[in-house]
Design a protein around this motif. Sequence first.
Motif, PDB file in Angstrom:
ATOM      1  N   THR A   1      91.478  68.615  66.009  1.00 61.33           N
ATOM      2  CA  THR A   1      92.479  69.224  66.890  1.00 61.33           C
ATOM      3  C   THR A   1      91.819  69.787  68.140  1.00 61.33           C
ATOM      4  N   LEU A   2      92.426  69.525  69.284  1.00 62.21           N
ATOM      5  CA  LEU A   2      91.953  70.056  70.555  1.00 62.21           C
ATOM      6  C   LEU A   2      93.068  70.909  71.153  1.00 62.21           C
ATOM      7  N   VAL A   3      92.757  72.180  71.410  1.00 61.05           N
ATOM      8  CA  VAL A   3      93.746  73.155  71.875  1.00 61.05           C
ATOM      9  C   VAL A   3      93.420  73.581  73.302  1.00 61.05           C
ATOM     10  N   GLU A   4      94.427  73.589  74.140  1.00 60.04           N
ATOM     11  CA  GLU A   4      94.231  73.877  75.564  1.00 60.04           C
ATOM     12  C   GLU A   4      93.491  75.181  75.825  1.00 60.04           C
ATOM     13  N   SER A   5      93.914  76.266  75.202  1.00 62.32           N
ATOM     14  CA  SER A   5      93.355  77.581  75.518  1.00 62.32           C
ATOM     15  C   SER A   5      91.912  77.762  75.055  1.00 62.32           C
ATOM     16  N   THR A   6      91.487  76.996  74.049  1.00 58.76           N
ATOM     17  CA  THR A   6      90.129  77.158  73.533  1.00 58.76           C
ATOM     18  C   THR A   6      89.218  75.970  73.801  1.00 58.76           C
ATOM     19  N   ASP A   7      89.790  74.802  74.099  1.00 58.81           N
ATOM     20  CA  ASP A   7      88.983  73.581  74.192  1.00 58.81           C
ATOM     21  C   ASP A   7      89.055  72.860  75.531  1.00 58.81           C
ATOM     22  N   ILE A   8      89.983  73.245  76.405  1.00 61.77           N
ATOM     23  CA  ILE A   8      90.129  72.548  77.682  1.00 61.77           C
ATOM     24  C   ILE A   8      89.926  73.526  78.839  1.00 61.77           C
TER      25      ILE A   8
ATOM     26  N   LEU B   1      92.855  66.362  82.447  1.00 58.25           N
ATOM     27  CA  LEU B   1      93.547  66.090  81.189  1.00 58.25           C
ATOM     28  C   LEU B   1      93.209  64.702  80.646  1.00 58.25           C
ATOM     29  N   GLU B   2      92.921  63.769  81.515  1.00 65.56           N
ATOM     30  CA  GLU B   2      92.508  62.436  81.059  1.00 65.56           C
ATOM     31  C   GLU B   2      91.222  62.530  80.243  1.00 65.56           C
TER      32      GLU B   2
ATOM     33  N   ILE C   1      96.206  57.862  64.657  1.00 68.24           N
ATOM     34  CA  ILE C   1      97.525  58.480  64.814  1.00 68.24           C
ATOM     35  C   ILE C   1      97.324  59.745  65.631  1.00 68.24           C
ATOM     36  N   ILE C   2      98.150  59.937  66.652  1.00 73.95           N
ATOM     37  CA  ILE C   2      98.000  61.072  67.553  1.00 73.95           C
ATOM     38  C   ILE C   2      99.281  61.901  67.592  1.00 73.95           C
ATOM     39  N   SER C   3      99.150  63.198  67.338  1.00 74.72           N
ATOM     40  CA  SER C   3     100.272  64.126  67.512  1.00 74.72           C
ATOM     41  C   SER C   3      99.967  65.021  68.699  1.00 74.72           C
ATOM     42  N   ILE C   4     100.975  65.241  69.541  1.00 73.54           N
ATOM     43  CA  ILE C   4     100.759  66.064  70.733  1.00 73.54           C
ATOM     44  C   ILE C   4     101.805  67.168  70.818  1.00 73.54           C
ATOM     45  N   ASN C   5     101.351  68.306  71.297  1.00 77.11           N
ATOM     46  CA  ASN C   5     102.240  69.431  71.577  1.00 77.11           C
ATOM     47  C   ASN C   5     102.151  69.693  73.075  1.00 77.11           C
ATOM     48  N   LEU C   6     103.295  69.734  73.757  1.00 79.88           N
ATOM     49  CA  LEU C   6     103.303  69.853  75.215  1.00 79.88           C
ATOM     50  C   LEU C   6     104.264  70.946  75.674  1.00 79.88           C
ATOM     51  N   PRO C   7     103.911  71.686  76.730  1.00 75.62           N
ATOM     52  CA  PRO C   7     104.843  72.672  77.300  1.00 75.62           C
ATOM     53  C   PRO C   7     106.073  71.984  77.886  1.00 75.62           C
ATOM     54  N   ASN C   8     107.198  72.659  77.899  1.00 73.27           N
ATOM     55  CA  ASN C   8     108.443  72.073  78.411  1.00 73.27           C
ATOM     56  C   ASN C   8     108.375  71.724  79.893  1.00 73.27           C
TER      57      ASN C   8
ATOM     58  N   VAL D   1      98.320  70.717  72.904  1.00 70.30           N
ATOM     59  CA  VAL D   1      97.524  70.546  71.690  1.00 70.30           C
ATOM     60  C   VAL D   1      97.496  69.060  71.346  1.00 70.30           C
ATOM     61  N   PHE D   2      96.308  68.532  71.117  1.00 70.50           N
ATOM     62  CA  PHE D   2      96.158  67.151  70.655  1.00 70.50           C
ATOM     63  C   PHE D   2      95.616  67.186  69.227  1.00 70.50           C
ATOM     64  N   ASN D   3      96.291  66.510  68.314  1.00 76.30           N
ATOM     65  CA  ASN D   3      95.757  66.350  66.960  1.00 76.30           C
ATOM     66  C   ASN D   3      95.586  64.862  66.702  1.00 76.30           C
ATOM     67  N   VAL D   4      94.348  64.457  66.461  1.00 68.48           N
ATOM     68  CA  VAL D   4      94.021  63.043  66.297  1.00 68.48           C
ATOM     69  C   VAL D   4      93.518  62.776  64.890  1.00 68.48           C
ATOM     70  N   SER D   5      94.041  61.728  64.270  1.00 66.01           N
ATOM     71  CA  SER D   5      93.542  61.259  62.978  1.00 66.01           C
ATOM     72  C   SER D   5      93.075  59.824  63.146  1.00 66.01           C
ATOM     73  N   ILE D   6      91.849  59.546  62.682  1.00 63.61           N
ATOM     74  CA  ILE D   6      91.261  58.223  62.806  1.00 63.61           C
ATOM     75  C   ILE D   6      90.960  57.676  61.411  1.00 63.61           C
ATOM     76  N   PHE D   7      91.149  56.368  61.241  1.00 65.45           N
ATOM     77  CA  PHE D   7      90.948  55.740  59.939  1.00 65.45           C
ATOM     78  C   PHE D   7      90.074  54.491  60.062  1.00 65.45           C
ATOM     79  N   GLY D   8      89.316  54.231  59.003  1.00 64.37           N
ATOM     80  CA  GLY D   8      88.521  53.015  58.899  1.00 64.37           C
ATOM     81  C   GLY D   8      88.318  52.718  57.434  1.00 64.37           C
ATOM     82  N   ASN D   9      87.485  51.759  57.120  1.00 60.58           N
ATOM     83  CA  ASN D   9      87.181  51.518  55.707  1.00 60.58           C
ATOM     84  C   ASN D   9      85.718  51.139  55.549  1.00 60.58           C
ATOM     85  N   SER D  10      85.130  51.590  54.454  1.00 59.00           N
ATOM     86  CA  SER D  10      83.719  51.330  54.174  1.00 59.00           C
ATOM     87  C   SER D  10      83.450  51.636  52.712  1.00 59.00           C
ATOM     88  N   ASN D  11      82.578  50.865  52.114  1.00 56.94           N
ATOM     89  CA  ASN D  11      82.241  51.110  50.711  1.00 56.94           C
ATOM     90  C   ASN D  11      81.329  52.314  50.540  1.00 56.94           C
ATOM     91  N   LYS D  12      80.699  52.745  51.644  1.00 60.67           N
ATOM     92  CA  LYS D  12      79.741  53.833  51.532  1.00 60.67           C
ATOM     93  C   LYS D  12      79.609  54.569  52.861  1.00 60.67           C
TER      94      LYS D  12
END
Length: 316
Positions: free
Chosen positions: A43-50, A56-57, A82-89, A126-137
């Motif tokens: 998670t990346l939050v504007e007030s603490t991480d930007i 913004l790019e 998968i990306i979830s975003i929270n944005l001001p109005n 606020v940006f919340n990013v989830s990344i997926f892959g696959n691997s045996n180890k």
Amino acid sequence: MTKLDESTIIKIFQKEFGNKKFVSEDVETFNLGKIKIIAKTDTLVESTDIPKKMELEDAARKSIVACVSDFASKGVRPEFGIISINLPNNITHSKITSIAKGFKKAAKEYGIVILGGDTNSGKEIVFNVSIFGNSNKIVTRKDSKIGDIVFVTGPFGYTKIGLDLLLGKRNDKGKFAEKSIKSMTNPKPKISFGLKNKKYFSSSMDSSDGLSTTLNEMSKQSKKKFVINNIPVRRDLEKYAKSHNLDLISLVFHGGEEYEFVFTVQPKYKKIIKKNARLLKTPIIEIGQVESGNGVFLKEGRNYNRIRDLGWKHFR
């Protein structure tokens, strides 16, 4: 009332979930039928991480890069997101476009297919990013052996200077300032190096919370002592720190945000690792070795000075 720190909060959740065997790791793993899925969320939050001077790019790209960096340290290719975003109005069209471009840039750069996500409104970005892959180890944090060599995938220390410049705490100009800002806004995880050399690593961990945090966590999980005899720093940063009366140790070990990784290898793999690093044009630095004992120490001559975990901690 005592203020809760991050580790205490996590322990409360672990207790409620009944997970007594939880071991902190860069990614999560689970089986979906016969396929082992590797997952990471950040998670990346504007007030603490930007910082206000950060585009913004770049922030949007970095929110994906944060997860990619963990995949790099585990030797796993990121595939879906998968990306979830929270944005001001009151957010503008141009800012939305900038954010979208940042997500697109990171996805294209690391070959990730963005499946979708969720959009919400709130007081800050606020940006919340989830990344997926696959691997045996995966390469764990805990399997370093006595006699292993400790490496990092690049120099440290620039990001703290870059952050101070973005926050307006410094007003330096020139190539060094530009280099420091870029290290903060445009990190590049060494995914190709992690994928190619995974089989040679005995342990590995992302360094984004700070080199001191990473080394101490690996030492703790491996139940070994990490002795550092070479500070991973470039000459230009040494000169800058000296001319500005800055603590070099603090810059290098406690700054964070580098998105490099620390890894250990048996001495017999040293030549292979270095050859692959040259082929991939990945700057790796040998910084020490693994010994019997516990804790992390900086060896300078005959003196051993303990390096404590003073990296980034939420709620500190």
